[in-house]
Design a protein around this motif. Structure first.
Motif, PDB file in Angstrom:
ATOM      1  N   HIS A 338      62.558  62.207  59.618  1.00 34.88           N
ATOM      2  CA  HIS A 338      62.694  61.284  60.787  1.00 34.88           C
ATOM      3  C   HIS A 338      61.849  60.056  60.839  1.00 34.88           C
ATOM      4  CE1 HIS A 338      64.371  65.247  62.701  1.00 34.88           C
ATOM      5  NE2 HIS A 338      63.164  65.827  62.065  1.00 34.88           N
ATOM      6  N   LEU A 339      62.651  58.906  61.137  1.00 35.48           N
ATOM      7  CA  LEU A 339      62.207  57.638  60.935  1.00 35.48           C
ATOM      8  C   LEU A 339      61.416  57.155  62.305  1.00 35.48           C
ATOM      9  CD1 LEU A 339      64.956  55.426  59.495  1.00 35.48           C
ATOM     10  CD2 LEU A 339      63.589  57.078  58.449  1.00 35.48           C
ATOM     11  N   SER A 340      60.501  56.200  62.049  1.00 35.79           N
ATOM     12  CA  SER A 340      59.716  55.777  62.869  1.00 35.79           C
ATOM     13  C   SER A 340      60.557  55.049  64.004  1.00 35.79           C
ATOM     14  CB  SER A 340      58.256  54.995  62.605  1.00 35.79           C
ATOM     15  OG  SER A 340      58.927  53.897  61.869  1.00 35.79           O
ATOM     16  N   SER A 345      58.802  53.454  58.617  1.00 36.28           N
ATOM     17  CA  SER A 345      58.251  54.627  57.819  1.00 36.28           C
ATOM     18  C   SER A 345      58.951  55.812  58.312  1.00 36.28           C
ATOM     19  CB  SER A 345      57.058  54.646  57.958  1.00 36.28           C
ATOM     20  OG  SER A 345      56.646  54.739  59.321  1.00 36.28           O
ATOM     21  N   VAL A 346      58.461  56.914  57.638  1.00 37.80           N
ATOM     22  CA  VAL A 346      58.772  58.421  58.034  1.00 37.80           C
ATOM     23  C   VAL A 346      57.981  58.824  58.777  1.00 37.80           C
ATOM     24  CG1 VAL A 346      59.687  60.499  57.269  1.00 37.80           C
ATOM     25  CG2 VAL A 346      60.227  58.728  55.663  1.00 37.80           C
ATOM     26  N   ARG A 347      58.119  59.139  60.075  1.00 32.54           N
ATOM     27  CA  ARG A 347      57.102  59.621  61.017  1.00 32.54           C
ATOM     28  C   ARG A 347      56.802  61.266  60.949  1.00 32.54           C
ATOM     29  NH1 ARG A 347      59.351  62.161  65.362  1.00 32.54           N
ATOM     30  NH2 ARG A 347      61.624  61.677  65.796  1.00 32.54           N
ATOM     31  N   ALA A 348      57.916  61.802  60.678  1.00 29.45           N
ATOM     32  CA  ALA A 348      57.820  63.188  60.644  1.00 29.45           C
ATOM     33  C   ALA A 348      58.954  64.107  59.345  1.00 29.45           C
ATOM     34  CB  ALA A 348      58.096  63.871  61.972  1.00 29.45           C
ATOM     35  N   GLU A 410      53.534  65.660  60.096  1.00 27.68           N
ATOM     36  CA  GLU A 410      53.550  64.350  60.799  1.00 27.68           C
ATOM     37  C   GLU A 410      52.638  63.147  59.856  1.00 27.68           C
ATOM     38  OE1 GLU A 410      51.867  65.100  64.813  1.00 27.68           O
ATOM     39  OE2 GLU A 410      53.288  66.348  65.505  1.00 27.68           O
ATOM     40  N   ALA A 411      53.320  62.240  59.995  1.00 31.15           N
ATOM     41  CA  ALA A 411      52.514  60.983  59.264  1.00 31.15           C
ATOM     42  C   ALA A 411      51.253  60.911  59.926  1.00 31.15           C
ATOM     43  CB  ALA A 411      53.257  59.680  59.303  1.00 31.15           C
ATOM     44  N   GLY A 412      50.229  60.666  58.911  1.00 27.75           N
ATOM     45  CA  GLY A 412      48.863  60.544  59.481  1.00 27.75           C
ATOM     46  C   GLY A 412      47.986  61.623  59.608  1.00 27.75           C
ATOM     47  N   ASP A 416      50.013  60.993  54.169  1.00 26.60           N
ATOM     48  CA  ASP A 416      49.692  59.574  54.067  1.00 26.60           C
ATOM     49  C   ASP A 416      51.238  58.759  53.178  1.00 26.60           C
ATOM     50  OD1 ASP A 416      47.305  59.286  55.464  1.00 26.60           O
ATOM     51  OD2 ASP A 416      46.449  60.292  53.511  1.00 26.60           O
ATOM     52  N   ASN A 608      56.142  54.560  53.437  1.00 27.87           N
ATOM     53  CA  ASN A 608      55.345  55.637  53.122  1.00 27.87           C
ATOM     54  C   ASN A 608      56.486  56.738  52.339  1.00 27.87           C
ATOM     55  OD1 ASN A 608      56.967  56.510  55.199  1.00 27.87           O
ATOM     56  ND2 ASN A 608      55.097  57.373  56.077  1.00 27.87           N
TER      57      ASN A 608
END
Length: 661
Positions: A338-340, A345-348, A410-412, A416, A608
Motif C-alpha cells: 500500500h502506497l503513501s 513510499s510503501v506505507r503498509a 506499518e512503515a516506521g 524502515d 523505502n
C-alpha cells in the motif's frame, strides 16, 4: 537503533539480501524474512518425500562462472563450521556440497545413428566464488581466448564466401563423440590453466556437431569484431534474437538450426508462451553466456549438488542466518503493498498468516541421513491445525485454506526498508497500486516475459550402464519434446532413505517449458504433465537408455514403485512430477529488447522499497541462481546506501542496454 528491514520472499534473492544485510563487518540491520508456506528456496526449493527422496521444483545445475552465488555459499559453510558445530552432518563444506559435472550432451530428433552427442570439458584448478575481482575478464579477454580456441580448430575468420579449412578429425573407435582436453600452451588460454578443445569425431552426427561448433565459434567472433562489442558491450545487440544476429553475420541455416544453438533456448526456457515454434533469446546475452560458459568456467563447466538444492543451499543459509539473528516468519503470504498518500513510499504491507504456530517460531528443518533438510509438508506438531491442513497447498497463490489472521506491517513501526524478493509473476497480484501509479512497473510486467515450466523425476532399479548409458553423470539438452533437458542425478541416492528391497540404482530429472495452450478448467495441469512424462518415457527414453526398452517400448518395471505393486504405466504414479504454473513458480525469461524495461534494485521509484530477484536489471538478465544472488546482494547494497557493485564481467554492460545498434 538498527535499521529494520523486512524481506518479502525467501528465495535465493531474499536470502542473499538477508546475508549481506546481516554481515558482521558493519552495523547489522534487524532483518525479518516473510515466507509463504513452510519452506525456503522459491523456484529452487526442494524437499524430502517418501523414503526421504529428494523432490525438486525442477532440474538444477550451477555453471562454473556463478561466482557471486558460489562466494555466498562458501562464506555460509565457512561460518557454519560444521566440522566443529555439527560433526555428524554428512556434508561438511561447500566442496562436499558440490561435485564437478563436466559431461554435457546435445540431442536432436531424427538422427538415429547417434542421437546424443557428448562432450567432456576439461576441469581446471580454479575454484568458483573466489575473492571479488579475481580473474575478472573483459570482452577483449574473451575475444582473445576465443580466437585462440578457434585457431586450435584451424578455423578461418574470413567471411563465409571463403570456405574455412576443415579441422583434422580423429575417428572414435566405438561411440562417435566429442571429447575435450588440454590444448593450451603456456599461458595462451585460461592464464595457464588447462583448457581447450580437441575434436575426436568420425562420420555422422559427431562430425556434423563438430562442424557446426566450428562455424558458430567463427561466426560469433567475426560478429563481435564487426559490431565492436568489445567497446560497446554485448548488450548493445540484445534487441536482436540470437538466430537473427547469427544469420546477419553469415552463419548457415544448418548451424543456426543446430542443437548447439537450440540449447541456448532449451536451457533458458526461451519460448514465448512455452511454444516450441517461437524461440526468442537476446543475441548479446547469448554471446555473453557462451563466452562465460566455455572460456571462464572455474573448476568445471557445470557443478551439480550432491543432495537437493534445499539441502545444500537453503538449509545451510537458513541455519547461518538464524545464528546471525535474522528472524523468519513462515506461513506469511504477501497480499498487497500500500502506497503513501503522495506515492513516495510503501506505507503498509498486507499479509495473510496462513496458520498459527504454537510455541514461538516455526522450525522448518528435519534430518534425513544426518543432513538438515526441508520436509514435503508442514509439521503439524508445531501448528495450530489438524490433519486437514495437509491436503492444502499453502505454497500456491490460489490456496483456499482460510487464514488464521490478517497481518499489517506499518512503515516506521515494523520496518524502515522493504526488500521485494517475490517472483515477477507475483508482482501484478501484490503491487497493483504501484502498477497503477508508475508506468515503468506496468511496462516491466508487460515486456519481461514469464513462462510456466514442467518437470519430472524418476528412480530406476538399474544403473545407467546397465541401461546402456555410457556417461552416467551427463547433462543433456535437445532430448525432444515434451521434455528437452535431462540430467543424471544418481549421485544423490546415498542421501535418500530407501529400504533395501526398493533401493534404486539410478535417478534422473527432466524439465521443459510448459506450453500456454488453453486447458479446460476441469483438467488439472499436473495431469497434463504426467501425461507428457509418460509419453516422453514411451517415445524418447529408449534414446537415452537403450536397454530400458523392450520391443521398442519403455520397460515400466524399471521404475522403483515404492512397494505399490502396480504395473505398466501405473508405476509412474509413484514418481515425482510438477506443473510450475503458480505465479511465483513461473520462470522469468530473457526476451530480445526486454532488458531496458527491467528495474534496478534501487529503481522502484519509492523511498523505502528495494527490489531483488532474477527479474530485475542486475547486469546478468537471465533466469538463474547467479542472477538471483546478484539481485539480492544489489538490493542490500541499495538499502545501506552503498554502490551497487556486484556485477557480471566480460563486457556485458550492466543496467540496461545503451548504444542501440
Amino acid at each position: 537503533m538498527s535499521r529494520r528491514v523486512a524481506i518479502l520472499g525467501g528465495g535465493m534473492a531474499g536470502l542473499a539480501a538477508a546475508w549481506r544485510l546481516s554481515e558482521p563487518d558493519g552495523e547489522r540491520a534487524e532483518v525479518t524474512v516473510y515466507q509463504r508456506g513452510w519452506r525456503l528456496g522459491g523456484k529452487g526449493a526442494s524437499s524430502r518425500g517418501p523414503n526421504g527422496r529428494i523432490e525438486e521444483h525442477g532440474l538444477h545445475v550451477w555453471l562454473g562462472f556463478y561466482d557471486n552465488a558460489f562466494r555466498l555459499l562458501r562464506s555460509c559453510y565457512e561460518e557454519l563450521d560444521r566440522p566443529r558445530a555439527d560433526p555428524g552432518c554428512p556434508i561438511q563444506s561447500w566442496r562436499d556440497a558440490f561435485l564437478p559435472a563436466s559431461t554435457v550432451g546435445l540431442g536432436r530428433t531424427g538422427e538415429d545413428e547417434s542421437p546424443i552427442w557428448l562432450a567432456r570439458f576439461p576441469e581446471n584448478d580454479r575454484l568458483p566464488g573466489g575473492p571479488p575481482g579475481a580473474d575478472e575478464l573483459t570482452a577483449a579477454d574473451f575475444l582473445e581466448r576465443g580466437l585462440a580456441l578457434v585457431g586450435r580448430f584451424g578455423v578461418s575468420l574470413d567471411p563465409p564466401s571463403a570456405p574455412a579449412p576443415r579441422a583434422a578429425l580423429t575417428s572414435s573407435s566405438t561411440h562417435p563423440s566429442l571429447a575435450l582436453r588440454d590444448v593450451s600452451a603456456g599461458t595462451e588460454l585460461l592464464q595457464g590453466a588447462r583448457a581447450g578443445l580437441r575434436a575426436v569425431a568420425g562420420s555422422g552426427v559427431a562430425a556434423r556437431r563438430t562442424a557446426e561448433l566450428r562455424e558458430l565459434l567463427a561466426t560469433m567472433l567475426r560478429g563481435i569484431v564487426a559490431d565492436r562489442l568489445t567497446v560497446r558491450g554485448y548488450s548493445s545487440v540484445d534487441h536482436l534474437d540470437l538466430r537473427e544476429w547469427l544469420a546477419g553475420h553469415g552463419a548457415s541455416q544448418g548451424a543456426i538450426e543446430s542443437p548447439i544453438v537450440r540449447g541456448h533456448y532449451d536451457l533458458s526456457f526461451a519460448y514465448e508462451e512455452g511454444d516450441a515454434s517461437r524461440p526468442r533469446f537476446p543475441a548479446g546475452l547469448a554471446l555473453h553466456l557462451t563466452m562465460r560458459m566455455f572460456l571462464d568456467y572455474k573448476g568445471a563447466m557445470f557443478w551439480k549438488m550432491r543432495a537437493g538444492m534445499g539441502d545444500v543451499v537453503f538449509a545451510p543459509l537458513y541455519q547461518a542466518l538464524r545464528r546471525r539473528g535474522v528472524r523468519f516468519r513462515f506461513f506469511h503470504r504477501l497480499d498487497r503493498l500500500h502506497l503513501s498518500p503522495g506515492g513516495r513510499s510503501v506505507r503498509a504491507v498486507s499479509l495473510g498468516r496462513q496458520v498459527g504456530v504454537s510455541g514461538g517460531e516455526y522450525d522448518p528443518l528435519v534430518r534425513v541421513r544426518g543432513l538438515p533438510v526441508f520436509a514435503d509438508r508442514p509439521d503439524l506438531r508445531q501448528l495450530d491445525a489438524g490433519d486437514e491442513l495437509l491436503g492444502q497447498d499453502l505454497e500456491s497463490h490460489s490456496c483456499a485454506w482460510p487464514d488464521a489472521e490478517r497481518v499489517t506491517l506499518e512503515a516506521g513501526r515494523d520496518y524502515d526498508a522493504l526488500v521485494l524478493a517475490v517472483s515477477l509473476g507475483m508482482v501484478p497480484h501484490t503491487c497493483r497500486e504501484l502498477l497503477d501509479a508508475d508506468e515503468r512497473w506496468q511496462s516491466m510486467v508487460e515486456r519481461v516475459g514469464t513462462v510456466a515450466t514442467q518437470a519430472f523425476q524418476v528412480w530406476l532399479r538399474a544403473d545407467e550402464r546397465a541401461l546402456g548409458w555410457s556417461s552416467p553423470a551427463a547433462t543433456v539438452t535437445g532430448c525432444g519434446e515434451p521434455f528437452e533437458t535431462f540430467a543424471s542425478m544418481s549421485h544423490v541416492l546415498p542421501f535418500e532413505e530407501w529400504p533395501d528391497d526398493e533401493r534404486p540404482l539410478a535417478a534422473a530429472s527432466f524439465c521443459a517449458a510448459l506450453p500456454e495452450a488453453p486447458i479446460p478448467k476441469e483438467i488439472d495441469q499436473r495431469d497434463v504433465v504426467r501425461a507428457n512424462a509418460v509419453r516422453f518415457l514411451e517415445n524418447r527414453a529408449p534414446t537415452l537408455w537403450p536397454r530400458a526398452a523392450a520391443g521398442g517400448r519403455f520397460r515400466w518395471d524399471l521404475l522403483s514403485a515404492d512397494g505399490t505393486g502396480s504395473s505398466g504405466q501405473a508405476r509412474f504414479g509413484s514418481q515425482h512430477w510438477r506443473a510450475n504454473i503458480d505465479p511465483s513458480d513461473r520462470y522469468v525469461q530473457s526476451l530480445p529488447g526486454s532488458a531496458p524495461y527491467r528495474l534496478r534494485a534501487d529503481g522502484s521509484g519509492l523511498d523505502n522499497l528495494f527490489l531483488a530477484g532474477d527479474w530485475i536489471d542486475t547486469g546478468l538478465n537471465a533466469g538463474c541462481i547467479e542472477a538471483a544472488a546478484l539481485g539480492g546482494l544489489q538490493a542490500a547494497n541499495a538499502v545501506e546506501g552503498r554502490r551497487i557493485d556486484e556485477r557480471t564481467s566480460g563486457g556485458y554492460r550492466p543496467h540496461g542496454a545503451p548504444d542501440r545498434a
